[in-house]
Design a protein around this motif. Structure first.
Motif, mmCIF file in Angstrom:
data_model
loop_
_atom_site.group_PDB
_atom_site.id
_atom_site.type_symbol
_atom_site.label_atom_id
_atom_site.label_comp_id
_atom_site.label_asym_id
_atom_site.label_seq_id
_atom_site.Cartn_x
_atom_site.Cartn_y
_atom_site.Cartn_z
ATOM 1 N N ILE A 308 0.779 -1.130 -0.209
ATOM 2 C CA ILE A 308 0.034 0.019 0.005
ATOM 3 C C ILE A 308 0.839 1.259 0.063
ATOM 4 C CG2 ILE A 308 -1.781 1.412 1.407
ATOM 5 C CD1 ILE A 308 -2.814 -1.304 2.302
ATOM 6 N N LEU A 309 1.805 1.133 1.029
ATOM 7 C CA LEU A 309 2.825 2.346 0.704
ATOM 8 C C LEU A 309 3.373 2.495 -0.248
ATOM 9 C CD1 LEU A 309 4.363 1.862 4.401
ATOM 10 C CD2 LEU A 309 2.716 3.611 3.584
ATOM 11 N N GLY A 310 3.876 1.448 -1.305
ATOM 12 C CA GLY A 310 4.352 1.703 -2.597
ATOM 13 C C GLY A 310 3.342 2.296 -3.515
ATOM 14 N N ALA A 311 2.034 1.808 -3.574
ATOM 15 C CA ALA A 311 1.111 2.445 -4.327
ATOM 16 C C ALA A 311 0.949 3.712 -3.907
ATOM 17 C CB ALA A 311 -0.156 1.624 -4.220
ATOM 18 N N LEU A 312 1.236 4.330 -3.057
ATOM 19 C CA LEU A 312 1.191 5.773 -2.510
ATOM 20 C C LEU A 312 2.557 6.535 -2.880
ATOM 21 C CD1 LEU A 312 -0.605 5.731 0.858
ATOM 22 C CD2 LEU A 312 -1.595 6.354 -1.378
ATOM 23 N N GLY A 313 3.574 5.758 -2.873
ATOM 24 C CA GLY A 313 4.977 6.419 -3.053
ATOM 25 C C GLY A 313 5.374 6.857 -1.774
ATOM 26 N N ASP A 314 5.155 6.323 -0.854
ATOM 27 C CA ASP A 314 5.347 6.827 0.568
ATOM 28 C C ASP A 314 6.076 5.894 1.403
ATOM 29 O OD1 ASP A 314 4.911 8.423 2.938
ATOM 30 O OD2 ASP A 314 2.986 7.962 3.319
ATOM 31 N N GLY A 315 7.354 5.640 0.681
ATOM 32 C CA GLY A 315 8.369 4.939 1.498
ATOM 33 C C GLY A 315 8.030 3.611 1.925
ATOM 34 N N ARG A 343 -3.776 6.397 5.402
ATOM 35 C CA ARG A 343 -2.768 7.344 4.662
ATOM 36 C C ARG A 343 -3.443 7.488 3.379
ATOM 37 N NH1 ARG A 343 2.560 8.768 6.151
ATOM 38 N NH2 ARG A 343 2.905 7.495 8.254
ATOM 39 N N VAL A 344 -4.021 6.366 2.835
ATOM 40 C CA VAL A 344 -4.832 6.308 1.608
ATOM 41 C C VAL A 344 -6.122 7.096 1.766
ATOM 42 C CG1 VAL A 344 -6.121 4.763 -0.001
ATOM 43 C CG2 VAL A 344 -4.161 4.119 0.830
ATOM 44 N N ALA A 345 -6.857 6.826 2.793
ATOM 45 C CA ALA A 345 -7.967 7.653 3.222
ATOM 46 C C ALA A 345 -7.966 9.172 3.244
ATOM 47 C CB ALA A 345 -8.747 7.077 4.496
ATOM 48 N N ARG A 346 -6.596 9.586 3.964
ATOM 49 C CA ARG A 346 -6.596 11.023 4.117
ATOM 50 C C ARG A 346 -6.237 11.826 2.532
ATOM 51 N NH1 ARG A 346 -4.086 8.978 8.702
ATOM 52 N NH2 ARG A 346 -2.056 8.791 7.781
ATOM 53 N N ARG A 347 -5.804 11.097 1.616
ATOM 54 C CA ARG A 347 -5.664 11.541 0.279
ATOM 55 C C ARG A 347 -7.029 11.293 -0.442
ATOM 56 N NH1 ARG A 347 0.467 9.691 -1.710
ATOM 57 N NH2 ARG A 347 -0.571 10.489 -3.641
ATOM 58 N N SER A 421 -1.433 18.213 -10.159
ATOM 59 C CA SER A 421 -0.329 18.821 -10.061
ATOM 60 C C SER A 421 0.976 17.499 -10.252
ATOM 61 C CB SER A 421 -0.036 19.294 -8.626
ATOM 62 O OG SER A 421 -0.286 18.441 -7.525
ATOM 63 N N GLU A 422 0.182 16.552 -9.881
ATOM 64 C CA GLU A 422 1.111 15.357 -9.918
ATOM 65 C C GLU A 422 1.491 14.869 -11.649
ATOM 66 O OE1 GLU A 422 0.444 12.456 -6.264
ATOM 67 O OE2 GLU A 422 -0.974 12.624 -7.654
ATOM 68 N N GLU A 423 0.615 15.373 -12.232
ATOM 69 C CA GLU A 423 0.648 14.955 -13.724
ATOM 70 C C GLU A 423 1.630 15.766 -14.258
ATOM 71 O OE1 GLU A 423 -2.862 15.100 -15.963
ATOM 72 O OE2 GLU A 423 -4.233 13.891 -14.482
ATOM 73 N N THR A 424 1.939 16.782 -13.757
ATOM 74 C CA THR A 424 3.188 17.725 -14.432
ATOM 75 C C THR A 424 4.125 17.882 -13.672
ATOM 76 O OG1 THR A 424 2.098 19.764 -13.087
ATOM 77 C CG2 THR A 424 1.174 19.406 -15.386
ATOM 78 N N GLY A 425 4.442 16.852 -12.579
ATOM 79 C CA GLY A 425 5.681 16.617 -11.978
ATOM 80 C C GLY A 425 5.963 17.698 -10.630
ATOM 81 N N HIS A 426 4.863 18.477 -10.383
ATOM 82 C CA HIS A 426 4.924 19.244 -9.409
ATOM 83 C C HIS A 426 5.053 18.393 -8.014
ATOM 84 C CE1 HIS A 426 3.010 22.563 -11.910
ATOM 85 N NE2 HIS A 426 4.277 22.215 -12.168
ATOM 86 N N ALA A 427 5.423 19.261 -7.026
ATOM 87 C CA ALA A 427 5.468 18.391 -5.709
ATOM 88 C C ALA A 427 4.168 18.242 -4.945
ATOM 89 C CB ALA A 427 6.581 19.184 -4.617
ATOM 90 N N VAL A 428 3.760 17.558 -4.265
ATOM 91 C CA VAL A 428 2.643 17.547 -3.597
ATOM 92 C C VAL A 428 2.603 18.003 -2.275
ATOM 93 C CG1 VAL A 428 0.852 16.136 -2.914
ATOM 94 C CG2 VAL A 428 1.790 15.282 -5.075
#
Length: 428
Positions: A308-315, A343-347, A421-428
């Motif tokens: 799950i963390l991998g799917a989120l890119g969250d360490g 973490r998924v729910a908060r997003r 913003s993620e599609e254009t490579g901006h930081a979240v």
């Protein structure tokens, strides 16, 4: 001071565009995934904890049909449902009848909703109520117009060329629409006194009464069931939104609204040490060994957490729950997985599916497979049908083949709202 919230559900129409040679039932009484459309609409409002009263407005000949609706609703919810009110010759008149039925209770706020929008979510209700609580007198839930609009010459000028309409700042109105109760009742009474009875939208009536209307974001899935083609579409959305076993039905966003589909993988391994049981997937299995680790060494939940963390890119699990941190000594691994799901729910998203493969010679997983599935599903707030547990051996090869430990490989599918913003490579 918190104001009480009531709702008027307008269900007095006939819905002729959905009629067929097989049935002339008003559309709000048509079946939708095992329940009538009106049943599903009423339940959405009756389940909401902030709404204390729901007034259905029905057709004058529909008493028996409405009685069948009541039989489909959880009896525990029925005290919040008022006796049905008979509608009038227009929608505007029907709404006024519903508002008049609430006059003695005088709620502070009222939501007005079309019965033929059964896919309304708690999130939409929350947004409307929040805007009213912040001081708005009238609130319109709506979605931006995304299709190119064309204007024809109409029947009087069928040969006239089409004209493109600028869709900038255009929104498609939905319900629920929310109001300060005194303000909407006053506007309806003034319209009746002025001989007006053909407003088809309550915010339009408020505009006529010079009351400002606040716009909030609706939901494209909260469409009005109008034609026969709308029914299978609504059933598909319901099937997706009901995939969770959450104890609060309707509180999670429908999977169909989460279009950013991500997949993560996780892998974990733990060695055996002397003991009396192993913990896998949150289930204790009696065994002559246990798994060695800083926490309870649940190799299955660790792998799923990492997926799950991998799917989120969250360490990974170690970056959030360091094995050197004494607070996690002997900790139950469901805490790690609950954190990942949170973490998924908060997003604004949901875990949609989990698949795990356990590699070991012993203990035998087959007899416990369903218990593991149920445990993982409960932790992840999923239907058991969205959890897969498989087991295999390594044919006596490697450390698992020698019976030195257990490995687990997991894949998690996560669905999130798109973030431009993620599609254009901006930081979240």
């Amino acid at each position: 001071m918190t104001q009480s919230v009531a709702a008027v559900i307008v269900a007095a129409g006939r819905g002729t565009r959905l009629s067929s040679q097989h049935s002339d039932l008003p559309k709000q009484y048509r079946p939708l995934a095992g329940k009538r459309i009106l049943t599903r609409t009423l339940e959405a409002f009756l389940h909401h904890p902030a709404i204390s009263r729901v007034v259905p407005v029905i057709g004058s000949q529909d008493g028996a049909l409405f009685a069948a609706v009541l039989n489909e609703i959880d009896p525990a919810l029925l005290p919040k449902c008022a006796a049905p009110v008979k509608g009038g010759e227009t929608r505007q008149v029907s709404v006024l009848h519903g508002l008049s039925a609430l006059e003695a209770e005088a709620p502070g706020l009222v939501l007005i909703h079309d019965a033929a929008r059964p896919l309304v979510t708690s999130a939409i209700l929350d947004r409307v109520i929040a805007a009213l609580a912040d001081g708005a007198k009238a609130v319109l839930s709506a979605v931006p117009v995304v299709d190119t609009l064309k204007r024809s010459g109409g029947p009087d000028a069928p040969a006239a060329p089409l004209k493109t309409v600028d869709r900038t700042h255009l929104w498609a109105a939905q319900t629920p629409q929310g109001f300060a109760f005194d303000a909407i009742l006053d506007a309806h009474l003034k319209a009746r006194t002025s001989g007006l009875s053909d407003f088809t939208d309550d915010t339009a009536l408020m505009e006529w009464a010079s009351v400002p209307v606040q716009l909030i974001e609706g939901d494209a899935d909260n469409f009005k069931v109008t034609t026969a083609a709308d029914l299978p579409r609504a059933e598909r959305i319901l099937a997706m939104s009901q995939a969770s076993n959450s104890p609060a039905p309707g509180r999670l966003p429908p999977l169909s609204s989460l279009c950013d589909v991500r997949v993560g993988t996780g892998y974990d391994v733990h060695a055996f040490e002397p003991g009396e049981a192993v913990i896998l997937g949150g289930v204790t299995l009696q065994h002559h060994k246990r798994l060695k680790g800083h926490s309870d060494a649940d190799v299955v939940l660790h792998a799923i957490t990492d997926a799950i963390l991998g799917a989120l890119g969250d360490g990974d699990i170690g970056s959030h729950f360091s094995p050197s941190d004494p607070q996690w000594k002997g900790a139950s691994s469901d805490r790690f997985l609950v954190d990942a799901v949170g973490r998924v729910a908060r997003r604004g998203g949901r875990v949609a599916h989990v698949d795990v493969t356990i590699v070991c010679e012993e203990p035998k997983i087959g007899p416990h497979r369903e218990a593991l599935r149920a445990s993982i599903a409960d932790i992840c707030k999923l239907s058991v049908s969205r959890v897969s547990v498989k087991a295999t051996t390594s044919e006596r090869l490697g450390f698992t083949g020698r019976g030195e430990g257990i490995a687990a490989l997991a894949t998690a599918t996560v669905r999130l709202p798109f973030d431009d913003s993620e599609e254009t490579g901006h930081a979240v």
